[in-house]
Design an enzyme around this catalytic site. Sequence first.
Site, PDB file in Angstrom:
ATOM      1  N   ASP A 177      33.094 -41.831  10.773  1.00 54.98           N
ATOM      2  CA  ASP A 177      32.004 -41.166  10.060  1.00 54.98           C
ATOM      3  C   ASP A 177      32.495 -40.272   8.932  1.00 54.98           C
ATOM      4  O   ASP A 177      31.703 -39.539   8.321  1.00 54.98           O
ATOM      5  CB  ASP A 177      31.169 -40.325  11.030  1.00 54.98           C
ATOM      6  CG  ASP A 177      30.185 -41.167  11.826  1.00 54.98           C
ATOM      7  OD1 ASP A 177      29.902 -42.303  11.401  1.00 54.98           O
ATOM      8  OD2 ASP A 177      29.704 -40.692  12.870  1.00 54.98           O
ATOM      9  N   HIS A 233      19.358 -33.918  10.718  1.00 54.79           N
ATOM     10  CA  HIS A 233      19.925 -33.035   9.701  1.00 54.79           C
ATOM     11  C   HIS A 233      18.843 -32.733   8.672  1.00 54.79           C
ATOM     12  O   HIS A 233      17.994 -33.585   8.376  1.00 54.79           O
ATOM     13  CB  HIS A 233      21.098 -33.701   8.966  1.00 54.79           C
ATOM     14  CG  HIS A 233      22.419 -33.561   9.627  1.00 54.79           C
ATOM     15  ND1 HIS A 233      23.428 -34.495   9.449  1.00 54.79           N
ATOM     16  CD2 HIS A 233      22.942 -32.612  10.440  1.00 54.79           C
ATOM     17  CE1 HIS A 233      24.498 -34.119  10.130  1.00 54.79           C
ATOM     18  NE2 HIS A 233      24.220 -32.982  10.744  1.00 54.79           N
ATOM     19  N   CYS A 279      24.157 -38.218   2.479  1.00 53.90           N
ATOM     20  CA  CYS A 279      25.174 -38.081   3.534  1.00 53.90           C
ATOM     21  C   CYS A 279      26.563 -38.435   3.005  1.00 53.90           C
ATOM     22  O   CYS A 279      27.557 -37.845   3.426  1.00 53.90           O
ATOM     23  CB  CYS A 279      24.833 -38.961   4.727  1.00 53.90           C
ATOM     24  SG  CYS A 279      23.430 -38.402   5.702  1.00 53.90           S
TER      25      CYS A 279
END
Length: 273
Positions: free
Chosen positions: A70, A169, A263
């Site tokens: 990630d 988020h 992101c």
Amino acid sequence: MPENRVPRRRRFLVCEPRHFAVQYAINPWMSTGRPVDVIRALDQWQALVDAYRAHGHTVDTVAPVPGLPDMVFAANCAVVVEGRVFGSRFHAPERRGESVAYEAWFKTEGFEVQHPEAVCEGEGDLVPAGRWILAGTGFRTTPEAHREAQEFFGVPVISLTLVDPYFYHLDTALFVLDEENVAYYPGAFSPGSREVLERLYPDAVIATREDAMAFGLNSVSDGRNVFIAPGAGELADRLSDRGYVPVPVDLSEFHKAGGGIKCCTQEIRETRS
């Protein structure tokens, strides 16, 4: 008539998805039974980098680390305001090694880094918005981290509570359009937090759940151009009506891990945005 929007050049930090995979499940989007097409992910990520550069933005890269699938989600690594770096302390043990790699990059570039005491996931939940920082909590970043960030930056931090696990988020439920306005999905927030947003941003661009689920709010704006998921068509139309220019970039391979354009993008703010 739509307003004449003016873009501002940005400096972004990204990480190549060379090791991107879904090896664990820490949000509702993730399933280890959905394999990642790494070649497609690399192509999509490169298209995002190319789009940023084509619009005049600077893009820096941090080297990916094996075993940190990630790490491509650079926004979660830190938040940078006026050249000051507030790092990350991830909620999930699987991601904690990312903090070390990103903090090393910032230090090599000459930045001083403050490592948080509380759980804090960078720009995932701390979103600089002109005069203040909007701060999400409820699933990852804690209110204690909000207080730490305010003490560190000396900028007012406004806490907002997230209530829908699909928007774990803040940067999946809201993004900053410019110094004066935002776009957001009201259903992602608690009733009190919705009232706060209504007071702060009475002219906000409101997204539907469909556009939010298409990662339309995981977007990046330079004040005029909005790099946005192609699936968020209604939101793109609303932005166009306000004078913004949607720039569709397909990062659908990253949706398998619960991420999208924002992101994958850390903004390095060397002056206050």
